[in-house]
Design an enzyme around this catalytic site. Structure first.
Site, PDB file in Angstrom:
ATOM      1  N   ARG A 157       0.901  -1.165   0.038  1.00 16.12           N
ATOM      2  CA  ARG A 157      -0.031  -0.073  -0.080  1.00 16.12           C
ATOM      3  C   ARG A 157       0.968   1.080  -0.122  1.00 16.12           C
ATOM      4  NH1 ARG A 157      -2.693   2.471   4.904  1.00 16.12           N
ATOM      5  NH2 ARG A 157      -4.150   4.067   3.878  1.00 16.12           N
TER       6      ARG A 157
ATOM      7  N   HIS B 172       0.720   4.033  -2.915  1.00 15.19           N
ATOM      8  CA  HIS B 172       0.069   5.304  -2.553  1.00 15.19           C
ATOM      9  C   HIS B 172       1.310   6.288  -2.950  1.00 15.19           C
ATOM     10  CE1 HIS B 172      -3.878   4.704  -0.192  1.00 15.19           C
ATOM     11  NE2 HIS B 172      -3.549   3.616  -0.961  1.00 15.19           N
TER      12      HIS B 172
ATOM     13  N   TRP C 252      -9.573  -9.124   3.081  1.00 14.38           N
ATOM     14  CA  TRP C 252     -10.227  -9.491   1.770  1.00 14.38           C
ATOM     15  C   TRP C 252     -10.219 -11.044   1.755  1.00 14.38           C
ATOM     16  CZ3 TRP C 252      -7.319  -4.979   2.167  1.00 14.38           C
ATOM     17  CH2 TRP C 252      -8.042  -3.799   1.615  1.00 14.38           C
TER      18      TRP C 252
END
Length: 331
Positions: A66, A70, A215
């Protein structure tokens, strides 16, 4: 050692396109000063030791992916602004973007490694941490080049959060938003879907994004489970959490309540063009090649996109997506 332990691999060699090496004098100097194998080993040791302390099957791997994404997801193909070069997430306004909430912990976790290898820039370290996380979790090899530089402040960052939001208040708006944001970076629908496959790893935290849960049931392993579950599970709006009414943002959960999907995830099976790629990746995880996954956002300045060049000093080597050999990416 728990299930989050990562296996060590040798770092991938430098890549070349049409016989032209992507390394320049600037990059060669960076390579001489930084032992990338040792940096990799330090990142792996950090993830493993942190996973052992947690002892709950989670790790920093998903967070590092991430972080890399990002740092790079601010790229704008029109003017070349944004991207991983500069490591401007260390400063406002990017450090204060709502979509970057919680990534201060990832940056702080990497500080000891930056101190140990001071010649490696933050921009290289943040993106390399994502590369290592993908590879050591069983993902594709992502050739990596040093050469990014660090900005001294965030003065050239967009004051507006450029990263994609998980929900825009409705399915139609969310789908339009996804195409707008990813399209700004030059991604096709296929690349968008493949990149979102990173949700196979990691989880959401209520103290960061407001959303909750993983998830998949194997959040430290790179796989196509995100796509398979998205198609095969029955997802319903989350209404409770630990026996109490759910008060967080809208999200979806499976029948057990242990797994989650964001509104933007559900958009992938609602939109026909997105869905056809979800079905491809759900059937065969080998289709998620390094060319399609993550490599598009871990590049040297400003961000390697399939049809754009990589800048090393004054040299620009154009890359054409259709010319890339299967399974090969240049970052």
């Amino acid at each position: 050692m728990n299930a989050a332990r990562l296996s060590m691999r040798m770092v991938a060699p430098a890549a070349a396109v049409a016989g032209v090496s992507l390394y320049t004098i600037q990059d060669a100097h960076a390579k001489e000063a930084v032992d990338i194998d040792k940096v990799r080993a330090s990142i792996v040791d950090l993830v493993e030791s942190d996973a052992e302390k947690r002892n709950d099957g989670t790790s920093l791997a998903g967070t590092f992916i991430r972080l890399a994404w990002h740092c790079s997801g601010t790229y704008d193909k029109k003017d070349g602004s944004g991207g991983s070069n500069g490591a401007r997430m260390r400063f406002k306004p990017e450090s204060a973007y709502g979509n970057n909430a919680g990534l201060d912990k990832a940056r702080a976790a990497l500080e000891p490694i930056k101190s140990k290898y001071p010649d490696m820039t933050y921009a290289d370290l943040y993106t390399f941490a994502g590369v290592v996380a993908v590879e050591e979790a069983g993902g594709p090899k992502i050739p990596f080049s040093l050469g990014r530089v660090d900005d001294k402040d965030g003065s050239v960052s967009d004051p507006k959060d450029r990263l994609p939001n998980a929900d825009m208040g409705g399915r139609k708006n969310t789908i339009e938003h996804m195409r707008q944001v990813f399209g700004r970076m030059g991604f096709s629908d296929q690349e968008m879907v493949a990149l979102l496959g990173a949700h196979a790893m990691g989880r959401c935290h209520t103290d960061a994004s407001g959303f909750w849960g993983p998830w998949t049931n194997a959040e430290t392993t790179f796989s196509n489970e995100f796509f398979r579950l998205l198609l095969e599970e029955r997802w319903s709006p989350k209404t409770t959490h630990n026996g109490k009414p759910w008060t967080g943002p809208d999200q979806f959960e499976d029948s057990t309540g242990n797994l989650m999907m964001l509104p933007s995830d559900m958009a992938l099976i609602a939109d026909p063009e997105f869905r056809k790629w979800v079905e491809v990746y759900a059937k065969d995880e080998d289709k998620i090649s390094p060319w399609h996954f993550l490599s598009s956002c871990t590049s040297v300045p400003p961000c390697r996109l399939p049809s754009h060049g990589i800048n090393f000093g004054n040299a620009t080597i154009p890359l054409k997506f259709k010319e890339a050999p299967p399974g090969v990416s240049i970052v």
